[in-house]
Design a protein around this motif. Structure first.
Motif, PDB file in Angstrom:
ATOM      1  N   LEU A 274      -7.782   3.412  34.111  1.00  0.00           N
ATOM      2  CA  LEU A 274      -8.928   3.758  34.945  1.00  0.00           C
ATOM      3  C   LEU A 274     -10.108   2.796  34.809  1.00  0.00           C
ATOM      4  CD1 LEU A 274      -8.941   7.639  34.379  1.00  0.00           C
ATOM      5  CD2 LEU A 274      -8.017   6.374  36.323  1.00  0.00           C
ATOM      6  N   TYR A 275      -9.960   1.768  33.983  1.00  0.00           N
ATOM      7  CA  TYR A 275     -11.059   0.817  33.801  1.00  0.00           C
ATOM      8  C   TYR A 275     -11.261  -0.008  35.065  1.00  0.00           C
ATOM      9  CZ  TYR A 275     -13.908  -2.918  31.802  1.00  0.00           C
ATOM     10  OH  TYR A 275     -14.917  -3.813  31.541  1.00  0.00           O
ATOM     11  N   ARG A 276     -12.505  -0.105  35.506  1.00  0.00           N
ATOM     12  CA  ARG A 276     -12.834  -0.837  36.734  1.00  0.00           C
ATOM     13  C   ARG A 276     -13.922  -1.885  36.484  1.00  0.00           C
ATOM     14  NH1 ARG A 276      -8.974   1.651  37.543  1.00  0.00           N
ATOM     15  NH2 ARG A 276      -8.419   3.044  39.266  1.00  0.00           N
ATOM     16  N   GLY A 277     -13.911  -2.503  35.337  1.00  0.00           N
ATOM     17  CA  GLY A 277     -14.925  -3.503  35.025  1.00  0.00           C
ATOM     18  C   GLY A 277     -16.285  -2.900  34.733  1.00  0.00           C
ATOM     19  N   ASP A 278     -16.307  -1.640  34.308  1.00  0.00           N
ATOM     20  CA  ASP A 278     -17.571  -0.944  34.043  1.00  0.00           C
ATOM     21  C   ASP A 278     -18.284  -1.519  32.824  1.00  0.00           C
ATOM     22  OD1 ASP A 278     -16.981   1.575  35.894  1.00  0.00           O
ATOM     23  OD2 ASP A 278     -15.213   1.272  34.635  1.00  0.00           O
ATOM     24  N   GLN A 279     -19.608  -1.357  32.804  1.00  0.00           N
ATOM     25  CA  GLN A 279     -20.372  -1.688  31.607  1.00  0.00           C
ATOM     26  C   GLN A 279     -19.939  -0.736  30.491  1.00  0.00           C
ATOM     27  OE1 GLN A 279     -22.468  -4.138  31.028  1.00  0.00           O
ATOM     28  NE2 GLN A 279     -22.498  -4.977  33.105  1.00  0.00           N
ATOM     29  N   MET A 280     -19.676  -1.258  29.311  1.00  0.00           N
ATOM     30  CA  MET A 280     -19.095  -0.453  28.250  1.00  0.00           C
ATOM     31  C   MET A 280     -19.998   0.705  27.840  1.00  0.00           C
ATOM     32  SD  MET A 280     -16.158  -0.391  27.012  1.00  0.00           S
ATOM     33  CE  MET A 280     -15.702  -1.993  27.693  1.00  0.00           C
ATOM     34  N   PHE A 281     -21.311   0.467  27.750  1.00  0.00           N
ATOM     35  CA  PHE A 281     -22.236   1.539  27.389  1.00  0.00           C
ATOM     36  C   PHE A 281     -22.159   2.684  28.396  1.00  0.00           C
ATOM     37  CE2 PHE A 281     -25.521  -0.982  24.663  1.00  0.00           C
ATOM     38  CZ  PHE A 281     -24.604  -0.961  23.622  1.00  0.00           C
ATOM     39  N   VAL A 282     -22.026   2.323  29.670  1.00  0.00           N
ATOM     40  CA  VAL A 282     -22.013   3.334  30.734  1.00  0.00           C
ATOM     41  C   VAL A 282     -20.751   4.184  30.675  1.00  0.00           C
ATOM     42  CG1 VAL A 282     -22.000   3.715  33.232  1.00  0.00           C
ATOM     43  CG2 VAL A 282     -23.454   1.939  32.246  1.00  0.00           C
ATOM     44  N   ILE A 283     -19.587   3.535  30.573  1.00  0.00           N
ATOM     45  CA  ILE A 283     -18.323   4.268  30.589  1.00  0.00           C
ATOM     46  C   ILE A 283     -18.191   5.146  29.343  1.00  0.00           C
ATOM     47  CG2 ILE A 283     -16.901   2.509  29.463  1.00  0.00           C
ATOM     48  CD1 ILE A 283     -15.865   4.582  32.523  1.00  0.00           C
ATOM     49  N   VAL A 284     -18.684   4.663  28.209  1.00  0.00           N
ATOM     50  CA  VAL A 284     -18.624   5.464  26.983  1.00  0.00           C
ATOM     51  C   VAL A 284     -19.593   6.634  27.069  1.00  0.00           C
ATOM     52  CG1 VAL A 284     -19.121   5.473  24.505  1.00  0.00           C
ATOM     53  CG2 VAL A 284     -17.803   3.606  25.510  1.00  0.00           C
ATOM     54  N   PHE A 285     -20.805   6.390  27.567  1.00  0.00           N
ATOM     55  CA  PHE A 285     -21.778   7.471  27.723  1.00  0.00           C
ATOM     56  C   PHE A 285     -21.236   8.557  28.652  1.00  0.00           C
ATOM     57  CE2 PHE A 285     -25.306   9.354  30.184  1.00  0.00           C
ATOM     58  CZ  PHE A 285     -25.991   9.972  29.147  1.00  0.00           C
ATOM     59  N   CYS A 286     -20.636   8.147  29.761  1.00  0.00           N
ATOM     60  CA  CYS A 286     -20.075   9.118  30.703  1.00  0.00           C
ATOM     61  C   CYS A 286     -18.900   9.876  30.085  1.00  0.00           C
ATOM     62  CB  CYS A 286     -19.625   8.407  31.988  1.00  0.00           C
ATOM     63  SG  CYS A 286     -20.984   7.803  33.002  1.00  0.00           S
ATOM     64  N   THR A 287     -18.116   9.193  29.245  1.00  0.00           N
ATOM     65  CA  THR A 287     -17.005   9.860  28.560  1.00  0.00           C
ATOM     66  C   THR A 287     -17.526  10.919  27.599  1.00  0.00           C
ATOM     67  OG1 THR A 287     -15.631   7.861  28.705  1.00  0.00           O
ATOM     68  CG2 THR A 287     -14.993   9.507  27.078  1.00  0.00           C
ATOM     69  N   LEU A 288     -18.598  10.602  26.886  1.00  0.00           N
ATOM     70  CA  LEU A 288     -19.197  11.564  25.951  1.00  0.00           C
ATOM     71  C   LEU A 288     -19.818  12.741  26.687  1.00  0.00           C
ATOM     72  CD1 LEU A 288     -20.894   9.025  23.503  1.00  0.00           C
ATOM     73  CD2 LEU A 288     -18.816  10.352  23.081  1.00  0.00           C
ATOM     74  N   VAL A 289     -20.516  12.454  27.777  1.00  0.00           N
ATOM     75  CA  VAL A 289     -21.106  13.524  28.591  1.00  0.00           C
ATOM     76  C   VAL A 289     -20.003  14.399  29.189  1.00  0.00           C
ATOM     77  CG1 VAL A 289     -22.412  14.031  30.698  1.00  0.00           C
ATOM     78  CG2 VAL A 289     -23.230  12.280  29.112  1.00  0.00           C
TER      79      VAL A 289
END
Length: 305
Positions: free
Chosen positions: A174-189
């Motif tokens: 599912l990775y789409r070149g996202d900023q790592m901080f953003v994808i991790v933050f969204c995963t935690l949320v």
């Protein structure tokens, strides 16, 4: 690209995970696993929030990344719930043994998702790695190994191991070149939202006030190191190295647990487990080189097509 630093980061994650088994055992049974996992995600997300809000670009990417993160975080949350709940009726010994199935299960799932192959040689190495970790976990005691039996907690943790495999696979998928901080933050949320939903459905209380001061230290470790730091590193290393390479380092987990128990609780490392440690280390190294060799072959075949 220099892959060495990503391999070193994968080793660091394995160290964090090894420490999480010790802290999770301390917290297990104090309050319900939904509440524990929710608190774990909330603390980790709160720590990362300032780094996400500081850039306008990061804030804009949250809406785009959140739907995919909800899928990934579901698997992530299921693993933690299974671990906390399983440790009520089983032991770290049993969970540590079952966790060594994750590299093989990841390779198995990769056959169907990424069309990767498992050769007889790699299958043998997976078995050697599992044998090495079992040797460490059971202290070279054959009678203890033969006495190993699955209970309801073990079956539950096995389901959690499958969820961890799905989490690793989904990160790559599912990775789409996202900023790592953003994808991790969204995963935690996303993980926190799933846990909040579970608390409401099963009508479970928070009970965070039951955590004593020493238990908050363990929760802090789980949230900031075993969750936040590990998720940041796993997201990056899985995208770069692939799930099979990252998960292969799990064979080192019992080795790290043994060393952590030595440094934290002063428990000596018996000489009898050293051969098992060497087997686990050998299996991990061989799997890394084998995976790298397969990647080069696949690249060359693609180039000639």
């Amino acid at each position: 690209m220099n892959y060495l630093k990503y391999h070193l980061l994968a080793v660091l994650v394995t160290l964090f995970v090894a420490g999480s088994f010790i802290s999770s055992e301390k917290l297990s049974g104090v309050i319900n696993p939904f509440s524990l996992t929710l608190l774990r995600f909330v603390i980790a997300a709160a720590a990362l929030l300032p780094f996400v809000l500081i850039k306008v670009q990061y804030r804009k990417e949250i809406i785009k990344a959140l739907p995919r993160s909800l899928i990934m975080s579901l698997f992530f949350a299921i693993f933690f719930i299974c671990m906390f709940e399983a440790l009520k009726t089983t032991t770290p010994l049993n969970t540590g043994t079952l966790y060594t199935l994750v590299p093989f299960l990841t390779a198995l799932f990769s056959i169907f998702v990424f069309k990767e192959r498992i050769t007889k040689k790699m299958l043998l190495v997976y078995l050697i790695g599992s044998a090495g970790t079992c040797w460490v976990i059971f202290g070279g005691d054959i009678k203890a190994l033969l006495a190993f039996s699955l209970n309801s907690g073990d079956a539950l943790f096995l389901a959690g191991c499958i969820a961890m495999v799905c989490f690793s696979i989904s990160m790559k998928l599912l990775y789409r070149g996202d900023q790592m901080f953003v994808i991790v933050f969204c995963t935690l949320v996303g993980g926190a939202l799933w846990m909040l939903l579970a608390l409401l459905i099963f009508n479970q209380p928070l009970q965070w006030h039951l955590l004593q001061s020493n238990l908050w230290l363990h929760m802090g470790y789980l949230a900031l190191f075993a969750t936040l730091a590990s998720t940041l590193i796993i997201q990056k290393t899985t995208v770069i190295l692939g799930p099979k390479k990252v998960m292969a380092y799990i064979y080192l987990s019992p080795v790290f647990v043994a060393f952590l128990m030595f440094f934290i609780e002063g428990k000596s490392i018996p000489y009898i487990v050293v051969p098992g440690m060497l087997l686990s280390l050998t299996a991990t190294i061989v799997l890394q080189f084998q995976a790298q060799s397969n990647a080069i072959k696949n690249h060359m075949m693609a180039a000639t097509d």
